[in-house]
Design a protein around this motif. Structure first.
Motif, PDB file in Angstrom:
ATOM      1  N   ARG A  77       0.805  -1.254  -0.032  1.00 23.44           N
ATOM      2  CA  ARG A  77      -0.006  -0.029  -0.144  1.00 23.44           C
ATOM      3  C   ARG A  77       0.892   1.303   0.044  1.00 23.44           C
ATOM      4  NH1 ARG A  77      -4.947   0.030   3.350  1.00 23.44           N
ATOM      5  NH2 ARG A  77      -6.164  -1.960   2.771  1.00 23.44           N
ATOM      6  N   LEU A  90       2.492   1.807  -3.150  1.00 25.53           N
ATOM      7  CA  LEU A  90       1.634   2.437  -4.340  1.00 25.53           C
ATOM      8  C   LEU A  90       1.409   3.754  -4.089  1.00 25.53           C
ATOM      9  CD1 LEU A  90      -0.137   2.174  -6.904  1.00 25.53           C
ATOM     10  CD2 LEU A  90      -1.961   1.137  -5.276  1.00 25.53           C
ATOM     11  N   GLU A 111       4.462   5.804  -5.125  1.00 23.65           N
ATOM     12  CA  GLU A 111       4.409   5.908  -6.627  1.00 23.65           C
ATOM     13  C   GLU A 111       3.493   7.108  -7.071  1.00 23.65           C
ATOM     14  OE1 GLU A 111       3.352   2.471  -8.983  1.00 23.65           O
ATOM     15  OE2 GLU A 111       3.883   3.484 -10.875  1.00 23.65           O
ATOM     16  N   GLU A 112       2.285   7.002  -6.365  1.00 29.19           N
ATOM     17  CA  GLU A 112       1.202   8.046  -7.018  1.00 29.19           C
ATOM     18  C   GLU A 112       1.529   9.264  -6.760  1.00 29.19           C
ATOM     19  OE1 GLU A 112      -1.098   7.079  -9.058  1.00 29.19           O
ATOM     20  OE2 GLU A 112      -1.033   4.942  -8.906  1.00 29.19           O
ATOM     21  N   PHE A 114     -15.916  11.912  -8.039  1.00 29.35           N
ATOM     22  CA  PHE A 114     -15.000  11.025  -8.598  1.00 29.35           C
ATOM     23  C   PHE A 114     -15.840  10.385  -9.673  1.00 29.35           C
ATOM     24  CE2 PHE A 114     -13.642   6.638  -8.557  1.00 29.35           C
ATOM     25  CZ  PHE A 114     -12.293   6.865  -9.407  1.00 29.35           C
ATOM     26  N   PRO A 143     -15.639   7.160 -11.900  1.00 32.55           N
ATOM     27  CA  PRO A 143     -14.977   5.676 -11.970  1.00 32.55           C
ATOM     28  C   PRO A 143     -14.554   5.666 -13.420  1.00 32.55           C
ATOM     29  CG  PRO A 143     -16.948   5.393 -10.637  1.00 32.55           C
ATOM     30  CD  PRO A 143     -17.116   6.888 -11.389  1.00 32.55           C
ATOM     31  N   GLU A 144     -15.370   5.840 -14.281  1.00 32.19           N
ATOM     32  CA  GLU A 144     -14.957   5.607 -15.754  1.00 32.19           C
ATOM     33  C   GLU A 144     -13.833   6.471 -16.448  1.00 32.19           C
ATOM     34  OE1 GLU A 144     -17.986   6.388 -14.798  1.00 32.19           O
ATOM     35  OE2 GLU A 144     -19.394   5.011 -15.387  1.00 32.19           O
ATOM     36  N   ALA A 145     -13.503   7.458 -15.814  1.00 28.43           N
ATOM     37  CA  ALA A 145     -12.486   8.488 -16.185  1.00 28.43           C
ATOM     38  C   ALA A 145     -11.141   8.043 -16.600  1.00 28.43           C
ATOM     39  CB  ALA A 145     -12.286   9.732 -15.364  1.00 28.43           C
ATOM     40  N   SER A 146     -10.451   8.503 -17.506  1.00 29.55           N
ATOM     41  CA  SER A 146      -9.053   8.301 -17.715  1.00 29.55           C
ATOM     42  C   SER A 146      -8.279   8.437 -16.428  1.00 29.55           C
ATOM     43  CB  SER A 146      -8.681   8.956 -19.120  1.00 29.55           C
ATOM     44  OG  SER A 146      -9.625   8.356 -20.051  1.00 29.55           O
ATOM     45  N   ARG A 197      -7.332   8.853 -10.466  1.00 29.91           N
ATOM     46  CA  ARG A 197      -7.201   8.091  -9.482  1.00 29.91           C
ATOM     47  C   ARG A 197      -6.173   7.951  -8.470  1.00 29.91           C
ATOM     48  NH1 ARG A 197      -8.576   5.889 -14.160  1.00 29.91           N
ATOM     49  NH2 ARG A 197     -10.867   5.086 -14.389  1.00 29.91           N
ATOM     50  N   GLY A 198      -5.040   8.528  -8.618  1.00 32.11           N
ATOM     51  CA  GLY A 198      -3.553   8.691  -7.843  1.00 32.11           C
ATOM     52  C   GLY A 198      -4.064   9.115  -6.729  1.00 32.11           C
ATOM     53  N   LEU A 208      -6.854   9.691  -4.804  1.00 31.39           N
ATOM     54  CA  LEU A 208      -7.739   8.863  -4.119  1.00 31.39           C
ATOM     55  C   LEU A 208      -7.252   7.648  -3.507  1.00 31.39           C
ATOM     56  CD1 LEU A 208     -10.787   8.033  -3.827  1.00 31.39           C
ATOM     57  CD2 LEU A 208     -10.792   6.864  -6.079  1.00 31.39           C
ATOM     58  N   LEU A 209      -6.167   6.955  -4.594  1.00 30.82           N
ATOM     59  CA  LEU A 209      -5.550   5.728  -3.852  1.00 30.82           C
ATOM     60  C   LEU A 209      -4.883   6.055  -2.885  1.00 30.82           C
ATOM     61  CD1 LEU A 209      -4.532   4.086  -7.318  1.00 30.82           C
ATOM     62  CD2 LEU A 209      -6.302   3.158  -5.700  1.00 30.82           C
ATOM     63  N   GLU A 223      -7.198   6.390   0.342  1.00 31.75           N
ATOM     64  CA  GLU A 223      -7.672   5.174   0.745  1.00 31.75           C
ATOM     65  C   GLU A 223      -6.749   4.031   1.155  1.00 31.75           C
ATOM     66  OE1 GLU A 223     -11.150   4.925   1.092  1.00 31.75           O
ATOM     67  OE2 GLU A 223     -11.378   7.127   0.554  1.00 31.75           O
ATOM     68  N   LEU A 224      -5.655   4.143   0.685  1.00 33.73           N
ATOM     69  CA  LEU A 224      -4.706   2.900   1.000  1.00 33.73           C
ATOM     70  C   LEU A 224      -3.873   3.332   2.222  1.00 33.73           C
ATOM     71  CD1 LEU A 224      -3.300   2.358  -2.518  1.00 33.73           C
ATOM     72  CD2 LEU A 224      -4.745   0.649  -1.311  1.00 33.73           C
TER      73      LEU A 224
END
Lengths: 134, 99
Positions: free
Chosen positions: A41, A44, A47-48, A94, A96-99, A102-103, A105-106, A109-110
């Motif tokens: 976690r 990642l 990285e983000e 947010f 979900p289908e967006a290109s 997410r970074g 958000l991760l 949440e992580l």
């Protein structure tokens, strides 16, 4: 009052540096006895956060940013500091289908916690995880 | 990342309408890879292709849950479950999906 020990610090000047930062996060989580689940976690999240700072730098003419790893008795905290601009941990709705998008958000949440601190010279993204064994 | 993007887009370039992206053995995905997957699913739909994901390890599924992939992508733990879903009917095998 929580006192931290600065474990490592590096200046990221290339995308290869992001990989080095991820590797360093893994080594530190291993050194301080964190579980494999927490380690991945944090890797990642590292990285983000680094990718976000790097892409921000490209847009604003900055060629590097700094990442630090701080350890206390209760947690490992990672700090990614960039000059100018701001991280946005809560960008609103947010999709979900967006290109993209997410970074952060991760990261939120992580990890066990995250926050953005700003001052006149720039802003820092802090995120942390408990489970350090000293 | 470009290799992964290229591989997925080559999958979409086939004339198959039902496709499985098998992630068996993958334990780590970053946001760039998530973007590739989301784009591919949506691109496939434009040409009446259904791309589902299979072989999802628990660590990857946790990431999928956070980014709410289950709201627009079919996700299966086992490849055979994905194949069953695509072969036997799209209203079946829902039980085997990750929530």
């Amino acid at each position: 009052m929580v006192s931290f020990l600065l474990t490592d610090c590096m200046q990221v000047q290339s995308t290869a540096g992001i990989w080095e930062a991820m590797t360093l996060t893994s080594r530190i989580t291993e050194r301080f006895g964190m579980t494999a689940g927490k380690a991945i976690r944090l890797r990642l999240a590292t990285e983000e956060a680094c990718t976000n700072a790097w892409e921000h730098g490209l847009r604003s003419g900055q060629t590097c940013f700094v990442i630090r790893w701080l350890v206390s008795e209760s947690r490992l905290e990672v700090v990614v500091r960039q000059q100018g601009g701001a991280f946005e941990l809560d960008p609103g709705a947010f999709v979900p289908e967006a290109s993209r998008g997410r970074g952060l958000l991760l990261i939120r949440e992580l990890t066990d916690g995250s926050e953005v601190r700003t001052d006149e010279e720039g802003c820092s993204l802090h995120f942390w995880m408990s489970g350090v064994v000293i | 990342m470009e290799d992964f993007r290229g591989a997925v887009w080559r999958l979409l370039e086939t004339d198959q309408k039902r496709l499985v992206l098998d992630l068996s053995g993958t334990f780590y995905v970053n946001s760039a890879a998530l973007g590739v997957i989301a784009d591919s699913v949506l691109q496939g739909r434009k040409f009446d292709q259904e791309l589902v994901i299979a072989g999802v390890e628990p660590t990857v599924n946790e990431i999928f849950r956070i980014v709410q992939f289950g709201t627009f992508i079919k996700i299966f733990r086992e490849t055979k479950e994905a194949l069953h879903y695509l072969k036997e009917g799209r209203n079946e095998a829902q039980w085997s999906r990750f929530s």
